[in-house]
Write a protein that holds these residues in place. Structure first.
Motif, PDB file in Angstrom:
ATOM      1  N   LEU A 190      39.860  37.416  51.071  1.00 15.94           N
ATOM      2  CA  LEU A 190      39.964  38.889  50.256  1.00 15.94           C
ATOM      3  C   LEU A 190      38.758  39.732  50.794  1.00 15.94           C
ATOM      4  CD1 LEU A 190      40.635  37.360  46.848  1.00 15.94           C
ATOM      5  CD2 LEU A 190      42.094  38.640  47.996  1.00 15.94           C
ATOM      6  N   GLY A 191      37.602  38.933  51.629  1.00 13.17           N
ATOM      7  CA  GLY A 191      36.779  39.599  52.010  1.00 13.17           C
ATOM      8  C   GLY A 191      36.184  40.876  51.519  1.00 13.17           C
ATOM      9  N   GLY A 192      35.560  40.648  50.155  1.00 14.94           N
ATOM     10  CA  GLY A 192      35.126  41.562  49.535  1.00 14.94           C
ATOM     11  C   GLY A 192      36.127  42.806  48.735  1.00 14.94           C
ATOM     12  N   ARG A 193      37.200  42.540  48.998  1.00 13.86           N
ATOM     13  CA  ARG A 193      38.135  43.605  48.422  1.00 13.86           C
ATOM     14  C   ARG A 193      38.018  43.477  46.838  1.00 13.86           C
ATOM     15  NH1 ARG A 193      41.018  41.417  52.692  1.00 13.86           N
ATOM     16  NH2 ARG A 193      41.553  42.760  54.466  1.00 13.86           N
ATOM     17  N   PRO A 194      38.500  44.617  46.265  1.00 12.11           N
ATOM     18  CA  PRO A 194      38.598  44.436  44.848  1.00 12.11           C
ATOM     19  C   PRO A 194      39.628  43.705  44.334  1.00 12.11           C
ATOM     20  CG  PRO A 194      38.518  46.801  45.511  1.00 12.11           C
ATOM     21  CD  PRO A 194      38.777  46.029  46.898  1.00 12.11           C
ATOM     22  N   THR A 195      39.030  42.582  43.401  1.00 12.91           N
ATOM     23  CA  THR A 195      40.022  41.599  42.882  1.00 12.91           C
ATOM     24  C   THR A 195      40.122  41.607  41.432  1.00 12.91           C
ATOM     25  OG1 THR A 195      38.232  39.924  42.608  1.00 12.91           O
ATOM     26  CG2 THR A 195      39.512  39.997  44.922  1.00 12.91           C
ATOM     27  N   SER A 196      41.113  41.073  40.827  1.00 10.51           N
ATOM     28  CA  SER A 196      41.503  40.693  39.483  1.00 10.51           C
ATOM     29  C   SER A 196      41.553  39.325  39.037  1.00 10.51           C
ATOM     30  CB  SER A 196      42.845  41.345  39.099  1.00 10.51           C
ATOM     31  OG  SER A 196      43.175  42.809  39.520  1.00 10.51           O
ATOM     32  N   PRO A 197      40.231  39.029  39.055  1.00 12.89           N
ATOM     33  CA  PRO A 197      40.010  37.441  38.473  1.00 12.89           C
ATOM     34  C   PRO A 197      40.600  37.477  36.891  1.00 12.89           C
ATOM     35  CG  PRO A 197      38.089  38.523  38.788  1.00 12.89           C
ATOM     36  CD  PRO A 197      38.954  39.322  39.202  1.00 12.89           C
ATOM     37  N   LEU A 198      40.800  36.071  36.613  1.00 11.63           N
ATOM     38  CA  LEU A 198      41.161  35.931  35.325  1.00 11.63           C
ATOM     39  C   LEU A 198      39.897  36.213  34.349  1.00 11.63           C
ATOM     40  CD1 LEU A 198      42.850  32.597  35.595  1.00 11.63           C
ATOM     41  CD2 LEU A 198      43.931  34.691  35.695  1.00 11.63           C
ATOM     42  N   GLY A 199      40.373  36.636  33.353  1.00 13.21           N
ATOM     43  CA  GLY A 199      39.415  37.036  32.289  1.00 13.21           C
ATOM     44  C   GLY A 199      38.910  35.965  31.364  1.00 13.21           C
ATOM     45  N   ALA A 200      38.066  36.317  30.484  1.00 16.99           N
ATOM     46  CA  ALA A 200      37.345  35.500  29.653  1.00 16.99           C
ATOM     47  C   ALA A 200      38.412  34.858  28.542  1.00 16.99           C
ATOM     48  CB  ALA A 200      36.121  35.835  28.811  1.00 16.99           C
ATOM     49  N   GLU A 201      39.302  35.727  27.999  1.00 16.44           N
ATOM     50  CA  GLU A 201      40.237  35.027  27.009  1.00 16.44           C
ATOM     51  C   GLU A 201      41.422  34.299  27.922  1.00 16.44           C
ATOM     52  OE1 GLU A 201      43.894  36.941  24.303  1.00 16.44           O
ATOM     53  OE2 GLU A 201      42.101  38.014  24.814  1.00 16.44           O
ATOM     54  N   GLN A 202      41.684  34.779  29.057  1.00 20.53           N
ATOM     55  CA  GLN A 202      42.859  33.726  29.951  1.00 20.53           C
ATOM     56  C   GLN A 202      42.153  32.438  30.135  1.00 20.53           C
ATOM     57  OE1 GLN A 202      43.000  36.975  32.806  1.00 20.53           O
ATOM     58  NE2 GLN A 202      45.128  36.971  32.482  1.00 20.53           N
ATOM     59  N   ILE A 203      40.648  32.447  30.752  1.00 29.81           N
ATOM     60  CA  ILE A 203      40.118  31.069  30.810  1.00 29.81           C
ATOM     61  C   ILE A 203      39.901  30.092  29.731  1.00 29.81           C
ATOM     62  CG2 ILE A 203      37.686  30.268  31.679  1.00 29.81           C
ATOM     63  CD1 ILE A 203      37.642  32.913  33.600  1.00 29.81           C
ATOM     64  N   ALA A 204      39.582  30.872  28.503  1.00 28.86           N
ATOM     65  CA  ALA A 204      39.366  30.101  27.309  1.00 28.86           C
ATOM     66  C   ALA A 204      40.780  29.588  26.973  1.00 28.86           C
ATOM     67  CB  ALA A 204      39.068  30.939  26.257  1.00 28.86           C
ATOM     68  N   GLY A 205      41.931  30.104  27.167  1.00 29.05           N
ATOM     69  CA  GLY A 205      43.249  29.574  26.809  1.00 29.05           C
ATOM     70  C   GLY A 205      43.381  28.632  27.812  1.00 29.05           C
TER      71      GLY A 205
END
Length: 212
Positions: A190-205
């Motif tokens: 990805l080399g520093g490109r803007p990404t869409s990591p999982l959010g806190a709610e998704q991680i908690a689930g």
């Protein structure tokens, strides 16, 4: 087949798998598995994970005394620290795989979690990935740092060194180590490109559905 004989064979099989997948090179890295009586099987010092002899794998007591086999890896002490702090762990995998080591060499502003939660499988198998400060090879001070981090984390990176991952079985720990390496690789791609990591709610689930 006894539990010990079976685990010895499994250590050989998993070591060969990691070498075949180019996650272990030379004599770098080590594996361990905990027996029912609390003693530990650990790969010997200066051994190649791709060419282990089941009869020469080291067996040490829970306090570190050699019971049988060759001299254990000089890093066996941090395997013992993980087992002490994580009663549910039955195996520990320590690798010097390229992308994970590369992440461990980067300068991180925050060291409590050094890879983003890019995929569900990374969250499920690895969780948060703290970075442990640098220690020279064989330094026993590393054991106490690993012990401290293991109280809350099943995976970690050692600065300028490699990964430590524990699991409920050897196959679980190996799978999590592979997932860590693949996520590290994806991060570099990805080399520093803007990404869409999982959010806190998704991680908690995911954490609720797939507890460590």
């Amino acid at each position: 087949m006894s539990e010990e004989a079976g685990l010895r064979r499994e250590l050989v099989r998993m070591g060969r798998l990691l070498a075949t997948r180019q996650l272990a090179h030379g004599t770098a890295g080590n594996l361990s598995a905990r027996l029912g009586d609390g003693s530990i099987l650990v790969t010997p010092t200066n051994s190649s994970l791709g060419n282990l002899d089941p009869d020469r794998i080291s067996k040490v007591s829970r306090t570190g005394e050699l019971i049988s086999g060759d001299k254990p890896s000089k890093e066996y002490f941090f395997h013992l620290a993980v087992f002490d702090e994580r009663p549910g762990a039955r195996a520990v995998v320590h690798l010097h795989s390229a992308y994970s080591v590369a992440v461990s060499c980067l300068r991180h502003e925050q060291t409590d979690d050094v890879l983003p939660p890019l995929t569900a499988y990374y969250v499920m198998r690895v969780g948060k990935l703290p970075l442990v400060r640098y220690f020279p090879p064989g330094d026993r001070g590393l054991a106490e740092e690993v012990r401290r981090v293991s109280r809350e984390h099943r995976s970690m990176l050692l600065a300028n060194h490699g990964s430590i991952v524990s699991g409920a079985s050897l196959s679980d720990a190996v799978s999590a180590s592979e997932e860590l390496e693949e996520t590290a690789k994806i991060s570099f791609i990805l080399g520093g490109r803007p990404t869409s990591p999982l959010g806190a709610e998704q991680i908690a689930g995911l954490t609720r559905a797939f507890p460590a």
